[in-house]
Design an enzyme around this catalytic site. Structure first.
Site, PDB file in Angstrom:
ATOM      1  N   HIS A 118      -9.242  25.414 -20.192  1.00  0.00           N
ATOM      2  CA  HIS A 118     -10.279  26.530 -20.201  1.00  0.00           C
ATOM      3  C   HIS A 118      -9.563  27.746 -19.137  1.00  0.00           C
ATOM      4  CE1 HIS A 118     -11.724  25.464 -16.309  1.00  0.00           C
ATOM      5  NE2 HIS A 118     -11.829  24.175 -16.522  1.00  0.00           N
ATOM      6  N   ASP A 119      -9.770  28.937 -19.584  1.00  0.00           N
ATOM      7  CA  ASP A 119      -9.814  30.198 -18.968  1.00  0.00           C
ATOM      8  C   ASP A 119      -8.306  30.536 -18.669  1.00  0.00           C
ATOM      9  OD1 ASP A 119     -12.724  31.058 -18.178  1.00  0.00           O
ATOM     10  OD2 ASP A 119     -12.513  29.027 -17.475  1.00  0.00           O
ATOM     11  N   GLY A 136      -7.023  24.282 -16.064  1.00  0.00           N
ATOM     12  CA  GLY A 136      -7.749  25.604 -16.144  1.00  0.00           C
ATOM     13  C   GLY A 136      -7.153  26.718 -15.375  1.00  0.00           C
TER      14      GLY A 136
END
Length: 270
Positions: A118-119, A136
């Protein structure tokens, strides 16, 4: 569209897409033109898939982040045009603890079983070989190659045209044009073969080699060595790119060179 595919009401499907057997597309997905989902592909959440992206069986795009703080907020994932996502690859959408979006640029290749946490942000022409794992918030510049089985720690930054050796464990930022290898990964030199393949002229490469030696092979404090390189090569835009990367805010610090220097070991193939 194959009759076994499930496309939720509200999904936007561009012209000339091909959606194979047992694919599942969520209501908030947006597919550009000429997208190919071979079979058994899952696209969930607020996912934007660029033109001519190809996704192989059992890949998933836009599933919830592996973040215990995530409570179903409408975060996103964006995939650039012509990117290829191979079997079992996973790309998770952003989190509210980050900037809310996971981005994979245009013309990338994610090989079998690669994971983008994520991100994370991948620029264009990035290649992740089989079983690469990105934590992430990882940032990867243009034209980076990450070898099979490498693991990149969360919040690591990787500059453009870097090569990461297979099975490496990367826990610190890698300067642009660098080559790293090992567990834990250390700089082994510059990605010279990659520079040559992409048309960097010999004088430019020689300047980069001199700057690399001053930064990572000479004695003294790093900030002092950076000042020396600034004074000697500060007019060169590529050297300035490296220095700017080194001065930028970092969660993880800089990946350093191996302790033992080998003569002319700043020649590394990608």
């Amino acid at each position: 569209m194959h009759p076994t595919a499930i496309v939720a009401e509200g999904a936007s499907i561009g012209a000339n897409c091909r959606i194979g057997p047992y694919c599942m597309i969520g209501a908030d997905a947006v597919l550009g033109r000429d997208v190919v989902l071979v079979s058994h592909v899952v696209i969930d959440g607020h996912a934007s898939i660029g033109d001519a992206v190809q996704v192989s069986p059992f890949a998933t795009i836009g599933m919830a982040p592996q973040d215990l703080k995530y409570k179903g907020q409408p975060t996103r994932v964006v995939i650039g045009a012509r990117t290829q996502i191979r079997e079992h690859a996973t790309i998770h959408r952003g989190s509210v603890g980050g900037h809310g979006v996971t981005t994979v640029g245009a013309d990338c290749l994610l090989m079998v079983n690669a994971h983008v946490g994520h991100d994370s942000t991948l620029d264009h022409h990035v290649i992740l070989a089989n079983n690469v794992m990105l934590g992430g918030h990882v940032q990867i510049g243009d034209t980076v190659f990450v070898g099979g089985g490498a693991a990149i720690h969360q919040f690591v930054r990787i500059g453009r045209q870097v090569v990461v050796g297979g099975m490496s464990g990367v826990e610190a930022d890698i300067i642009p044009f660098g080559a790293v290898m090992g567990n834990r990964a250390r700089l082994t030199g510059l990605n010279l073969i990659g520079l040559k393949r992409r048309g960097f002229p010999r004088p430019q490469i020689n300047i980069l080699r001199a700057a690399f030696r001053s930064l990572f092979r000479h004695a003294g404090e790093l900030r002092d060595r950076m000042q020396v390189v600034e004074a000697e090569h500060g007019q060169d835009p590529v050297v300035q790119e490296i220095l700017g990367f080194m001065r930028a805010d970092s969660h993880r610090g800089l990946c350093r060179a191996r302790r033992v220097a080998v003569e002319d070991d700043d020649a590394t193939e990608s």
